[in-house]
Design a protein around this motif. Structure first.
Motif, short mmCIF file in Angstrom:
data_model
loop_
_atom_site.label_atom_id
_atom_site.label_comp_id
_atom_site.label_asym_id
_atom_site.label_seq_id
_atom_site.Cartn_x
_atom_site.Cartn_y
_atom_site.Cartn_z
N UNK A 42 -4.04 -11.83 6.72
CA UNK A 42 -5.13 -11.37 7.01
C UNK A 42 -5.63 -12.18 6.08
N UNK A 43 -7.00 -12.79 6.43
CA UNK A 43 -6.94 -14.18 5.83
C UNK A 43 -8.35 -13.31 5.03
N UNK A 94 -7.18 -13.20 1.75
CA UNK A 94 -6.44 -14.04 0.66
C UNK A 94 -6.90 -14.64 -0.64
N UNK A 95 -5.86 -14.37 -1.48
CA UNK A 95 -6.37 -14.54 -2.89
C UNK A 95 -6.76 -13.75 -3.70
N UNK A 96 -6.86 -12.44 -3.15
CA UNK A 96 -7.50 -10.93 -3.54
C UNK A 96 -6.38 -10.51 -4.87
N UNK A 132 0.53 -2.08 2.99
CA UNK A 132 0.01 -1.35 3.20
C UNK A 132 -0.87 -2.89 4.34
N UNK A 133 -0.96 -3.55 4.01
CA UNK A 133 -1.20 -4.44 4.21
C UNK A 133 -0.94 -4.78 5.59
N UNK A 134 0.23 -5.39 5.09
CA UNK A 134 2.06 -6.12 5.59
C UNK A 134 1.81 -5.13 6.57
N UNK A 135 2.20 -4.19 6.31
CA UNK A 135 2.45 -2.99 7.72
C UNK A 135 1.71 -3.16 8.72
N UNK A 161 -9.68 1.61 8.40
CA UNK A 161 -8.97 0.18 8.19
C UNK A 161 -8.69 0.18 7.55
N UNK A 162 -7.28 0.51 5.78
CA UNK A 162 -8.29 -0.11 4.64
C UNK A 162 -8.38 -1.67 4.63
N UNK A 163 -8.12 -2.52 4.86
CA UNK A 163 -8.65 -3.62 5.18
C UNK A 163 -10.08 -4.02 5.13
N UNK A 164 -10.93 -3.16 5.32
CA UNK A 164 -12.33 -3.16 5.30
C UNK A 164 -13.05 -2.75 4.37
N UNK A 165 -12.42 -1.36 3.58
CA UNK A 165 -12.55 -0.91 2.44
C UNK A 165 -12.63 -1.78 1.24
#
Ligand code: FES
Lengths: 461, 284
Positions: free
Chosen positions: A71-72, A75-77, A86-89, A276-280
């Motif tokens: 998930x670009x 990246x680096x965060x 959870x991002x990996x899942x 969508x935890x990647x947005x939070x």
């Protein structure tokens, strides 16, 4: 046939044939509202299935790692292991996202089905003797369902769940005398605490699910022992059960319901994005986003925290902070009343008889009005949980909308109770006006007619 | 339509439903094999399960015996005789226990002691709170730094600007997060007794809401109010962050600031009261 051979083999060792036959012939009355509890049960099964898959990939760790997944934007965060997994899942495990989303939707539907089932039981009086034990088990299951929803919601360690945990910590802290110690023991120290994720993980995947499974078992065993309730109708009495047999008709029907429930959840999990935890973003203690909303079943607690006026108690230099009232007392009273209802009602109506025939809500106007008033109360709390969202949507000030909700909370429940009462009476009166056949003619298979009597005075279902 | 016709139609429907389900399952496996795609997986799984579900429902409603069957209920309570027999058997032990009342008491003591001892390991779950809720990482002379760790100078903020700051060396510490607001360009007195707390118009309040601990993240510059996004408590930034609306009952604690010889902002001391939400002996 092979099945018969196996059955015989088992029977030779356990002598189970008689019990098994009774089970096969068990009669299930038919009514759409009886499916609500089944849906709840199947949601739990689906939660376990999808949940097991998720545990294979989730890491409940707070150690900080730097993200380098697919998930670009992140990246680096820097983030916790939990959030990273959870991002990996969601992005790197094949079929991971669909499983995660089905799991989340199933949790939302689980609590919804439990509450709908509870309302069915309440409004039809199915909690009356001899079913008080199952009523209390049911209330416990509701609490466990909400608790497991909350612990699960907290696990991804994203910004939203961190905010939820912060509030939960403060509510625990507010408990008189024991609050500080309790909060420190649960969180393993001052918030955020390094232990809470690991602990919530164990609670979420082991302790509560096992408790739910055990209580569900008891719930069903008691149901089998006491047999189902049924609505009154021709041929139905307090002493019998009328319906379809478990084998094969009911079995096929309920399997169908299981697959349909699962199908709806699969469609939601595939098509409707949820959490969508990647947005939070990962949790940072100093950040919080406006308009953050918890899962729906915590909404009433959120509303309670928002609406409760700025009161606190100070006594001899000690204090009972505000969140104790809105976050502990209000839910405490809620569940106390629920537990006690079966007994309170029997007390008031002096009705200690066994009941296997259900009430129609209109025939119990007082109970029905109380139920509707309570429902109104919680719906308003729920709506108030989104007062900032509503304010933004309708472009009015949050202060105004908060006051409106506070007034609603006091005024609307009595009003809806009154209306319900009138409505019930009206419906009852209409029932009496309708001419009722004194007997029913039925066509027999051979083409003749027989007169079937209706039990006198029994309302029709 | 005659009964056999209806039955034939139902059988056909079920067969088609199961067939569609099987095809969807094959598709699902293929999609997974090809690398997976969330929406397609969800839809195919839904069709696979929905086909089965639909098929079973049709079987149940159209093809299997509908009854209604009637089953008599058992009488739930046992007969008087059975209850009496049970009670006699129970007596066997009870009588013995009653005669050995002293042993029973000792057993109670032993079980109680074991129970209490079993609670002790709970203590391992967390540290002693001590005064950790009463102190933050701010100390006399702590350098005020922003979220990147950069020191804050007098000229860092324009009037109306806000910044989340921490004591140097404690970035991201939850209990030390502080909101720095420049509400003017000269000294500000937010309350009596705080005459020299806000040099050059810099006021600093704990960012942890006194209601339930959310970060008080929003500053409305026009009315000089702080707003907590969690339950909408608002605080007056000019008058010592006094609560104006919402469930919060207490002001946000204010951090006394000073400007050192190099023009850097520093704390005069820690907060003079516990920050964040209330607890039982907060006032002690
Ligand atoms: S936490 Fe700030 S208003 Fe509740």
């Amino acid at each position: 046939m092979i099945i018969q051979r196996v059955a015989r083999w088992i029977d030779n060792r356990l002598g189970a044939s008689r019990a098994a036959r009774t089970t096969l012939n068990k009669v299930f009355p038919d009514h759409w509202s009886f499916m609500l509890g089944e849906v709840a049960l199947y949601c739990f099964v689906i939660l376990v299935l999808t949940g097991v898959y998720l545990t294979f990939f989730f890491t409940p760790g707070t150690k900080e790692v730097v993200y380098h997944g697919s998930y670009a934007p992140l990246d680096g965060v820097k983030m916790s292991q939990a959030y990273e997994s959870v991002l990996r899942i969601s992005f790197d495990v094949r079929a991971g996202l669909v499983m995660r989303q089905i799991h989340h939707w199933a949790a939302l539907m689980f609590v919804a089905a439990v509450i709908a089932h509870l309302m069915r039981i309440f409004f039809t009086g199915a909690f009356r003797r001899p079913r008080e034990i199952n009523w209390m088990i049911g209330v416990t299951l509701l609490i466990l369902a909400i608790a497991n929803g909350f612990t699960g919601y907290s696990l991804p360690d994203d910004q939203l769940s961190g905010t939820g945990l912060r509030i939960a910590y403060s509510v625990v802290l507010s408990v008189p005398v024991a609050g500080v110690w309790t909060a420190f023991l649960i969180f393993g120290g001052e918030f955020p605490g390094n232990e809470v994720l690991t602990r919530f993980f164990v609670i979420h995947i082991l302790i509560i699910p096992v408790a739910i499974a055990v209580l569900l078992g008891a719930h069903l065993a008691i149901l089998v022992r006491q047999k189902h309730t049924q609505f009154p109708g021709r041929g139905r009495a307090n002493t019998n059960v009328v319906g379809a047999r478990l084998w094969p008709t009911f079995m096929a029907k309920t399997l169908g319901l299981f697959f349909l429930t699962f199908a709806v959840l699969a469609a939601l999990g595939g098509l409707a994005q949820i959490n969508p935890v990647w947005i939070w973003g990962p949790f940072e203690p100093a950040a919080v986003s406006a308009g953050s909303q918890p899962d729906w079943y915590v909404g009433w607690l959120e509303g309670s925290l928002r609406l409760f006026p700025a009161w606190e108690t100070r006594l001899f230099g000690f204090e009972i902070p505000n969140p104790f009232y809105s976050g502990v007392v209000i839910p405490g009273i809620t569940f106390m009343l629920l537990y006690a209802w079966a007994f309170l009602e029997a007390r008031v109506t002096k009705d200690y008889e066994e009941h296997h025939l259900l009430d129609r809500p209109r025939d119990r106007p007082v109970r029905t009005s109380i139920g509707v008033a309570a429902l109104t109360f919680y719906v308003i709390l729920f709506a108030a949980g989104g007062n900032d969202v509503l304010a933004a949507r309708f472009d009015i000030s949050v202060n105004l909308i908060t006051w409106v909700f506070r007034i609603f909370l006091l005024v609307l429940p009595p009003l809806t109770a009154l209306l319900t009462y009138r409505l019930c009476r009206e419906l009852q009166a209409r029932d009496h006006e309708k001419p009722r056949p004194t007997a029913v003619l039925e066509r027999t298979q051979s083409g003749g007619y027989v007169e079937v009597e209706e039990p006198a005075g029994a309302p029709r279902a | 339509m005659s009964a056999p016709d209806r039955e034939r139609r139902a059988v056909n429907q079920v067969a088609v439903a199961f067939g569609v389900s099987a095809l969807a399952s094959l598709g699902l496996a293929a999609v997974y094999w090809q690398g997976g795609q969330n929406q397609v997986e969800g839809v195919l799984l839904a069709i696979a399960l929905g086909g089965l579900g639909y098929g079973f429902v049709v079987v149940a409603r159209r093809l299997l015996p509908q009854g209604p069957y009637t089953e008599e209920r058992d009488v739930l309570p046992s007969s008087e005789g059975q209850v009496a027999a049970f009670e006699t058997d129970l007596e066997r032990g009870e009588g013995w226990l009653a005669r050995r009342g002293f042993l029973l008491k000792m057993l109670g003591v032993a079980a109680g002691a074991l129970g209490v001892a079993a609670l002790f390991p709970l203590r391992s779950l967390g540290p002693n709170p001590g005064n950790s809720l009463r102190r933050t990482k701010w100390r006399r002379g702590s350098l005020v730094v922003d979220e990147q760790g950069e020191p804050v100078r007098v000229r860092t903020l324009e009037v109306g600007g806000v910044l989340t700051v921490f004591p140097e060396g404690h970035l991201e510490r939850e209990d030390s997060q502080t909101l720095l607001i420049r509400i003017s360009d000269e000294n500000v007195v937010t309350r009596k007794g705080r005459e020299d707390w806000a040099p050059e118009g810099y006021v600093a309040y704990s960012k942890v809401c006194t209601h339930a601990g959310c970060p008080v993240g929003l500053y409305q510059q026009d009315v000089k109010r702080l707003l907590c996004p969690c339950h909408q408590s608002s605080f007056d930034a000019v008058e010592g962050a006094r609560p104006m609306f919402g469930p919060a009952t207490r002001s946000l604690p204010q951090l006394p600031l000073m400007v050192d010889d190099n023009g850097l902002l520093r704390a005069q001391d820690d907060y003079d009261e516990p920050i964040g939400p209330g607890f039982w002996d907060r006032g002690r």
